[in-house]
Design a protein around this motif. Structure first.
Motif, PDB file in Angstrom:
ATOM      1  N   ASP A 213       1.259   9.247  -8.892  1.00  0.00           N
ATOM      2  CA  ASP A 213       0.294   8.943  -9.960  1.00  0.00           C
ATOM      3  C   ASP A 213      -0.838   8.061  -9.456  1.00  0.00           C
ATOM      4  O   ASP A 213      -1.958   8.130  -9.950  1.00  0.00           O
ATOM      5  CB  ASP A 213       1.010   8.229 -11.129  1.00  0.00           C
ATOM      6  CG  ASP A 213       2.061   9.123 -11.786  1.00  0.00           C
ATOM      7  OD1 ASP A 213       1.929  10.359 -11.651  1.00  0.00           O
ATOM      8  OD2 ASP A 213       3.005   8.592 -12.394  1.00  0.00           O
ATOM      9  N   SER A 214      -0.538   7.192  -8.490  1.00  0.00           N
ATOM     10  CA  SER A 214      -1.560   6.314  -7.908  1.00  0.00           C
ATOM     11  C   SER A 214      -2.166   6.999  -6.693  1.00  0.00           C
ATOM     12  O   SER A 214      -1.459   7.295  -5.721  1.00  0.00           O
ATOM     13  CB  SER A 214      -0.948   4.977  -7.482  1.00  0.00           C
ATOM     14  OG  SER A 214      -0.543   4.253  -8.609  1.00  0.00           O
ATOM     15  N   GLY A 215      -3.469   7.244  -6.757  1.00  0.00           N
ATOM     16  CA  GLY A 215      -4.143   7.866  -5.624  1.00  0.00           C
ATOM     17  C   GLY A 215      -4.579   6.842  -4.600  1.00  0.00           C
ATOM     18  O   GLY A 215      -4.595   7.107  -3.399  1.00  0.00           O
ATOM     19  N   ILE A 216      -4.947   5.637  -5.071  1.00  0.00           N
ATOM     20  CA  ILE A 216      -5.427   4.582  -4.179  1.00  0.00           C
ATOM     21  C   ILE A 216      -4.518   3.368  -4.340  1.00  0.00           C
ATOM     22  O   ILE A 216      -4.331   2.856  -5.448  1.00  0.00           O
ATOM     23  CB  ILE A 216      -6.889   4.218  -4.493  1.00  0.00           C
ATOM     24  CG1 ILE A 216      -7.791   5.430  -4.198  1.00  0.00           C
ATOM     25  CG2 ILE A 216      -7.335   3.002  -3.699  1.00  0.00           C
ATOM     26  CD1 ILE A 216      -9.250   5.231  -4.557  1.00  0.00           C
ATOM     27  N   ILE A 217      -3.941   2.920  -3.226  1.00  0.00           N
ATOM     28  CA  ILE A 217      -3.013   1.791  -3.241  1.00  0.00           C
ATOM     29  C   ILE A 217      -3.589   0.704  -2.352  1.00  0.00           C
ATOM     30  O   ILE A 217      -3.992   0.970  -1.216  1.00  0.00           O
ATOM     31  CB  ILE A 217      -1.617   2.214  -2.738  1.00  0.00           C
ATOM     32  CG1 ILE A 217      -1.050   3.317  -3.635  1.00  0.00           C
ATOM     33  CG2 ILE A 217      -0.679   1.021  -2.728  1.00  0.00           C
ATOM     34  CD1 ILE A 217      -1.280   4.720  -3.149  1.00  0.00           C
ATOM     35  N   VAL A 218      -3.649  -0.519  -2.864  1.00  0.00           N
ATOM     36  CA  VAL A 218      -4.216  -1.636  -2.109  1.00  0.00           C
ATOM     37  C   VAL A 218      -3.131  -2.688  -1.916  1.00  0.00           C
ATOM     38  O   VAL A 218      -2.381  -2.994  -2.856  1.00  0.00           O
ATOM     39  CB  VAL A 218      -5.412  -2.269  -2.864  1.00  0.00           C
ATOM     40  CG1 VAL A 218      -6.038  -3.382  -2.035  1.00  0.00           C
ATOM     41  CG2 VAL A 218      -6.458  -1.207  -3.200  1.00  0.00           C
ATOM     42  N   GLY A 219      -3.024  -3.244  -0.736  1.00  0.00           N
ATOM     43  CA  GLY A 219      -2.029  -4.288  -0.494  1.00  0.00           C
ATOM     44  C   GLY A 219      -2.160  -4.857   0.899  1.00  0.00           C
ATOM     45  O   GLY A 219      -3.099  -4.538   1.633  1.00  0.00           O
ATOM     46  N   THR A 220      -1.223  -5.714   1.264  1.00  0.00           N
ATOM     47  CA  THR A 220      -1.176  -6.252   2.622  1.00  0.00           C
ATOM     48  C   THR A 220      -0.339  -5.297   3.480  1.00  0.00           C
ATOM     49  O   THR A 220       0.105  -4.246   3.014  1.00  0.00           O
ATOM     50  CB  THR A 220      -0.527  -7.649   2.622  1.00  0.00           C
ATOM     51  OG1 THR A 220       0.816  -7.506   2.133  1.00  0.00           O
ATOM     52  CG2 THR A 220      -1.300  -8.609   1.728  1.00  0.00           C
ATOM     53  N   HIS A 221      -0.078  -5.696   4.742  1.00  0.00           N
ATOM     54  CA  HIS A 221       0.717  -4.827   5.614  1.00  0.00           C
ATOM     55  C   HIS A 221       2.145  -4.648   5.104  1.00  0.00           C
ATOM     56  O   HIS A 221       2.866  -3.774   5.581  1.00  0.00           O
ATOM     57  CB  HIS A 221       0.731  -5.392   7.041  1.00  0.00           C
ATOM     58  CG  HIS A 221      -0.492  -5.037   7.805  1.00  0.00           C
ATOM     59  ND1 HIS A 221      -1.719  -5.555   7.497  1.00  0.00           N
ATOM     60  CD2 HIS A 221      -0.697  -4.179   8.841  1.00  0.00           C
ATOM     61  CE1 HIS A 221      -2.624  -5.044   8.316  1.00  0.00           C
ATOM     62  NE2 HIS A 221      -2.045  -4.206   9.132  1.00  0.00           N
ATOM     63  N   ALA A 222       2.550  -5.463   4.124  1.00  0.00           N
ATOM     64  CA  ALA A 222       3.869  -5.297   3.515  1.00  0.00           C
ATOM     65  C   ALA A 222       4.013  -3.898   2.918  1.00  0.00           C
ATOM     66  O   ALA A 222       5.122  -3.386   2.788  1.00  0.00           O
ATOM     67  CB  ALA A 222       4.078  -6.351   2.429  1.00  0.00           C
TER      68      ALA A 222
END
Length: 554
Positions: free
Chosen positions: A210-219
């Protein structure tokens, strides 16, 4: 040395005879004798040139070989659609892309359409619009049925990117909400500080696609995050993407995803060839229209204390005009040693570097009394950092007193002035990055580099150089001139002798370029150097496994 050379049995020359002849290089046996007991100055020069060539050739063969192997991996093509999220996004943009953004976007689009994984470095001046280029690449992948992940080095920067991308996309990034556009996707933030329920919901959205773009740290690469179809990874300000991360990524995707590495620290051409030699490189040099100029000045606090008083007065003037300011310190304070403190500079270290937690109360009770001050540093809990940045972005804080956590990615167009205390404690590239936090709106930016470094000292000359130009590529050259080359060629050189004893990134640009051309030609003919076993052995000796990994990670 004479006794050794009298008994010396030269090894087999690993360099192919055709290369020696074309490049007019002396044999290895002669070079080894002449470098230790030269018969003439000319022979010494020729010996040094040959041994430098061997070092450059070994590094370039390693990088070109890695690039060749990576190009043979399969990847799922993500061609651009004529109608989709990217087309709708471009149509809704309130401004035109710069020529550079358009050209680089076309290069990336072509890479994404290919059957082999993109591995591209996007370098560009602070504020040149790299994030917009990355968002367009991510939308192309989402249009093609894939997911895109953006990795940031800190939670503060990840949260900033999440808000910025969500704002850029508007209804296109709000799938499932009342005001979403047709065919919209969803933007999801994953950080270590998410609550259990929010994290579980985010992971479900990602796993379901459902999520096309995911933002986060290297975790994102490790902690139980499963993607439905990971097609693109964008790495922001991490400079290189290491072996472990690539392995972790391959485990999360059926085929290796495309990778785009972004940096706002311009890279001199020799460093690009030597450290980033297995990446395709794109450069954004022009700033988008509407960006304001930034004036930079050195404030010699020890020689002219009145100049420092004037710096605080300038902040008050900008705040009175409705703008905001940064004050940057080298340390956090209240600790025996700060992880984020820069190394001691060459101004003698007469006192500890100034710290945020010491400076904030002094400014609050003194020259900035009555203004709304905020504090931001790396030891604050993630939710507090985020709250401070939100308050600053919303105009509820007049002056943000911070460490270098504001160095990259922070975008507050209303901030017009930055005062960097103990500026000589920071590197050239770091100062250039910090300075890029102001002048992001319609009002001109001002950066004041406060220092007690004496005139004509190396530290002061470095600051004068930063103040004299906003050309990041020129500053990168200055940075390289002033740093030990070991810092560039490999972390493994710290504390022990360098494997590369003669090669200089500064002086041997032409030689490195020639070695790269020969390496490309040879690897095209013999990718694993099977027909050149002696050369393969000499490369392995010069560029050992530890150094090869360093070249991968940068």
């Amino acid at each position: 040395m004479r006794v050794v050379l009298d008994a010396f049995e030269p090894p087999e020359d690993p360099l192919p005879g055709t290369v020696r002849a074309e490049r007019n290089l002396v044999g290895l046996a002669g070079a080894l004798r002449e470098i230790h007991r030269p018969s003439t100055k000319e022979e010494l020069f020729r010996a040094r040139h040959r041994l430098k060539w061997d070092e450059a050739f070994a590094v370039q063969l390693t990088l070109v070989q890695r690039k060749h192997r990576a190009a043979s991996w399969p990847a799922k093509p993500r061609p651009r659609l004529s109608a989709g999220l990217l087309a709708a996004f471009d149509a809704a943009l309130p401004y035109e892309l710069t020529g550079g953004q358009q050209a680089v976007g076309d290069e990336i689009s072509a890479d994404l359409s290919g059957a082999h994984p993109m591995h591209r470095l996007l370098q560009g001046e602070v504020g040149s619009g790299k994030t917009l280029v990355a968002v367009r690449a991510m939308l192309q992948v989402v249009d093609a049925g894939g997911q895109a992940a953006m990795l940031a080095p800190t939670e503060v920067l990840a949260a900033q990117h999440y808000r910025g991308i969500a704002e850029l996309l508007g209804p296109l990034g709000r799938a499932g909400e009342l005001d979403s556009a047709d065919g919209a996707t969803r933007v999801t933030l994953v950080t270590g500080s998410l609550g259990a329920a929010a994290r579980r919901r985010a992971l479900e959205e990602i796993a379901a696609g459902d999520s096309g773009i995911i933002v986060g740290t290297h975790a994102l690469l490790y902690e139980g995050v499963d993607f439905a179809d990971l097609g693109l990874v964008v790495v922001d300000e991490q400079h290189r993407f290491g072996v472990e991360q690539r392995d972790a990524l391959r485990a999360k995707a059926e085929q290796p995803p495309h990778v785009l590495v972004m940096t706002a620290t311009p890279i001199p051409r020799t460093v690009a060839m030597t450290v980033y030699g297995d990446l395709e490189t794109s450069t954004l040099s022009e700033l988008p229209r509407g960006r304001s100029p930034i004036a930079s000045h050195v404030v010699p606090a020890a020689e002219k204390p009145a100049y420092l008083d004037r710096a605080w007065q300038r902040i008050r003037e900008e705040v009175a005009a409705g703008h905001q300011a940064y004050v940057v310190c080298p340390r956090i304070g209240d600790a025996s040693s700060d992880e984020d403190a820069p190394p001691e500079s060459d101004n003698g270290g007469r006192r500890p570097p100034l710290a945020v937690l010491d400076v904030a109360p002094l400014l609050s009770d003194g020259p900035l009394h009555g203004l709304r001050l905020g504090v931001l540093h790396g030891r604050l809990p993630a939710d507090e950092k985020d709250a401070v940045m939100r308050s600053f972005a919303a105009g509820k804080i007049d002056v943000l007193i911070a460490t270098t956590v504001v160095e990259v990615g922070v975008n507050v167009p209303n901030a017009t002035v930055m005062v960097v205390l103990d500026a000589e404690r920071f590197g050239v590239s770091q100062l250039h990055q910090l300075r890029g936090r102001v002048g992001r709106g319609s009002a001109a930016g001002l950066c004041l580099l406060v220092s007690e470094a004496v005139a004509e000292s190396p530290a002061r000359e470095r600051l004068d150089a930063v103040a004299s130009t906003t050309d990041g590529f020129r500053l990168a050259e200055i940075d390289l001139e002033q740093r030990r080359e070991g810092d560039v060629l490999g972390a493994t050189q710290s504390g022990r002798r360098s494997h590369l004893r003669l090669l200089s990134l500064l002086r041997d640009t032409k030689l490195i370029g020639e070695a790269r051309l020969e390496a490309i030609s040879l690897i095209e003919e013999d990718p694993e150097l099977e027909r050149h076993p002696a050369l393969a052995a000499s490369v392995a000796a010069l560029v050992d496994e530890e150094r090869a990994e360093y070249l991968e990670k940068g």
